[in-house]
Design a protein around this motif. Structure first.
Motif, PDB file in Angstrom:
ATOM      1  N   GLU A 195       0.805  -1.212   0.000  1.00 27.83           N
ATOM      2  CA  GLU A 195       0.000   0.000   0.000  1.00 27.83           C
ATOM      3  C   GLU A 195       0.845   1.271   0.000  1.00 27.83           C
ATOM      4  O   GLU A 195       0.313   2.370  -0.115  1.00 27.83           O
ATOM      5  CB  GLU A 195      -0.933   0.013   1.217  1.00 27.83           C
ATOM      6  N   SER A 240      -4.743   6.684  -7.544  1.00 28.08           N
ATOM      7  CA  SER A 240      -4.639   5.851  -6.340  1.00 28.08           C
ATOM      8  C   SER A 240      -5.365   4.532  -6.554  1.00 28.08           C
ATOM      9  O   SER A 240      -6.366   4.464  -7.281  1.00 28.08           O
ATOM     10  CB  SER A 240      -5.237   6.585  -5.140  1.00 28.08           C
ATOM     11  N   ASN A 241      -4.866   3.495  -5.921  1.00 27.28           N
ATOM     12  CA  ASN A 241      -5.505   2.190  -6.025  1.00 27.28           C
ATOM     13  C   ASN A 241      -6.886   2.205  -5.381  1.00 27.28           C
ATOM     14  O   ASN A 241      -7.095   2.848  -4.344  1.00 27.28           O
ATOM     15  CB  ASN A 241      -4.644   1.111  -5.365  1.00 27.28           C
ATOM     16  N   ALA A 242      -7.818   1.506  -5.991  1.00 28.63           N
ATOM     17  CA  ALA A 242      -9.180   1.437  -5.475  1.00 28.63           C
ATOM     18  C   ALA A 242      -9.230   0.603  -4.209  1.00 28.63           C
ATOM     19  O   ALA A 242      -8.385  -0.269  -3.982  1.00 28.63           O
ATOM     20  CB  ALA A 242     -10.119   0.857  -6.535  1.00 28.63           C
ATOM     21  N   GLU A 243     -10.231   0.889  -3.374  1.00 25.86           N
ATOM     22  CA  GLU A 243     -10.432   0.104  -2.167  1.00 25.86           C
ATOM     23  C   GLU A 243     -10.897  -1.305  -2.539  1.00 25.86           C
ATOM     24  O   GLU A 243     -11.485  -1.509  -3.598  1.00 25.86           O
ATOM     25  CB  GLU A 243     -11.471   0.777  -1.265  1.00 25.86           C
ATOM     26  N   PRO A 244     -10.640  -2.276  -1.678  1.00 27.81           N
ATOM     27  CA  PRO A 244     -11.116  -3.644  -1.961  1.00 27.81           C
ATOM     28  C   PRO A 244     -12.620  -3.666  -2.185  1.00 27.81           C
ATOM     29  O   PRO A 244     -13.383  -3.026  -1.461  1.00 27.81           O
ATOM     30  CB  PRO A 244     -10.729  -4.414  -0.697  1.00 27.81           C
ATOM     31  N   SER A 245     -13.046  -4.385  -3.187  1.00 29.55           N
ATOM     32  CA  SER A 245     -14.459  -4.466  -3.532  1.00 29.55           C
ATOM     33  C   SER A 245     -15.133  -5.571  -2.744  1.00 29.55           C
ATOM     34  O   SER A 245     -14.618  -6.688  -2.633  1.00 29.55           O
ATOM     35  CB  SER A 245     -14.624  -4.727  -5.035  1.00 29.55           C
ATOM     36  N   CYS A 293     -11.221 -10.117  -2.422  1.00 29.38           N
ATOM     37  CA  CYS A 293     -11.220  -8.973  -1.503  1.00 29.38           C
ATOM     38  C   CYS A 293     -12.276  -9.104  -0.409  1.00 29.38           C
ATOM     39  O   CYS A 293     -12.137  -8.534   0.667  1.00 29.38           O
ATOM     40  CB  CYS A 293     -11.450  -7.682  -2.281  1.00 29.38           C
ATOM     41  N   SER A 294     -13.372  -9.825  -0.719  1.00 29.02           N
ATOM     42  CA  SER A 294     -14.472  -9.884   0.233  1.00 29.02           C
ATOM     43  C   SER A 294     -14.192 -10.823   1.398  1.00 29.02           C
ATOM     44  O   SER A 294     -14.935 -10.864   2.356  1.00 29.02           O
ATOM     45  CB  SER A 294     -15.751 -10.348  -0.466  1.00 29.02           C
ATOM     46  N   HIS A 347       0.345   2.555  -7.186  1.00 30.69           N
ATOM     47  CA  HIS A 347      -0.846   3.148  -7.765  1.00 30.69           C
ATOM     48  C   HIS A 347      -1.105   2.529  -9.136  1.00 30.69           C
ATOM     49  O   HIS A 347      -0.305   1.756  -9.662  1.00 30.69           O
ATOM     50  CB  HIS A 347      -0.691   4.676  -7.898  1.00 30.69           C
TER      51      HIS A 347
END
Length: 266
Positions: free
Chosen positions: A76, A98-103, A109-110, A80
């Motif tokens: 983190e 910026s990198n997207a938040e976990p979906s 990611c879940s 990017h």
């Protein structure tokens, strides 16, 4: 020795079919419009310099990100996503974001990872199922996977399977099949009755838990997304709506009547 040699020939139907099929599968992975056999055959054999240049740019960007990862430590920090503009504006070819938040909809990611501390040699499976999964986390029909095989399942089982898993509830965690649940064992938990509700639990063996502070005999740590309640069919929603009747009494107050519970709200 040399087994053989195969060169692409756009006039060879088998070679063209193979290349077109592989290219369309690759395109589907990245939401790129697929090509017909006729269109792909017309492109075959031609060297498009823009594609080669794009590949070189992307390879360089990936290398830069890899170097940042190796020098900065955690992923983190300093990483990017970079977009390449087809038509640069203000002389900017690369646009970093910026990198997207976990979906929450992403399978990887879940997955939430929780930490569970207890005495694996004495704690039976029933405590994990009834106390932790159902009592604390809200699983309805938990399925527990250890390694490559299940150690406990609920929902849609045959009578003989239900009997096997019911007897297993009294077995200590360390004595379960598949090597048992021991220190630093990772368990996969899912519940198909609640859609995509799942998590991972890392079990740590602990014999020194304070009985007064932790009367349950275990400590659960971490965050888990709340499971969504299953949606009712439209006909049930309609019935729920018609079960409430509103009427006005002589004083002008609104009175709501619950037919099922005979509850009056004035």
């Amino acid at each position: 020795g040399e087994v053989g040699r195969l060169e692409f020939d756009k006039d060879d139907p088998l070679a063209v079919d193979l290349v077109v099929s592989a290219a369309n599968l690759r395109s589907r992975c990245y939401s790129i419009p697929e090509q017909t056999l006729f269109d792909a055959k017309g492109m075959a054999g031609n060297i498009v310099h823009a594609i080669a240049t794009t590949n070189a740019i992307v390879s360089g960007l990936i290398t830069i990100q890899a170097l940042r990862l190796l020098t900065n430590g955690p992923a983190e920090q300093g990483l990017h996503t970079t977009f390449i503009n087809e038509k640069p504006s203000n002389r900017k070819l690369l646009i970093p974001t910026s990198n997207a938040e976990p979906s929450a909809k992403c399978y990887v990611c879940s997955k939430a990872t929780l930490s569970l501390r207890l005495d694996t040699s004495k704690t039976p499976l029933r405590v994990l199922v009834d106390g932790v999964l159902k009592g604390r986390l809200g699983f309805n029909e938990p399925n527990i996977t250890l390694g490559e095989g299940p150690v406990y399942e609920e929902g849609g089982l045959d009578d003989d399977e239900v009997e096997v898993y019911t007897k297993r509830l009294g077995v200590a965690l360390a004595a379960l099949p598949g090597g048992g649940v021991r220190h630093n064992t990772m368990l996969e938990i899912d519940d198909f009755s609640q859609g995509d509700f799942k998590c991972q639990i890392c079990v740590s063996h602990a014999e020194d838990l304070d009985e007064e502070e932790h009367p349950e005999g275990w400590v659960l740590e971490g965050k888990l997304a709340v499971a969504e309640a299953p949606k009712r069919p439209p006909e049930q929603e309609a019935e729920a709506g018609t079960s409430k009747k509103a009427r006005t009494d002589d004083d002008g107050d609104v009175e709501v009547v619950e037919d099922e519970d005979d509850l009056l709200v004035l």
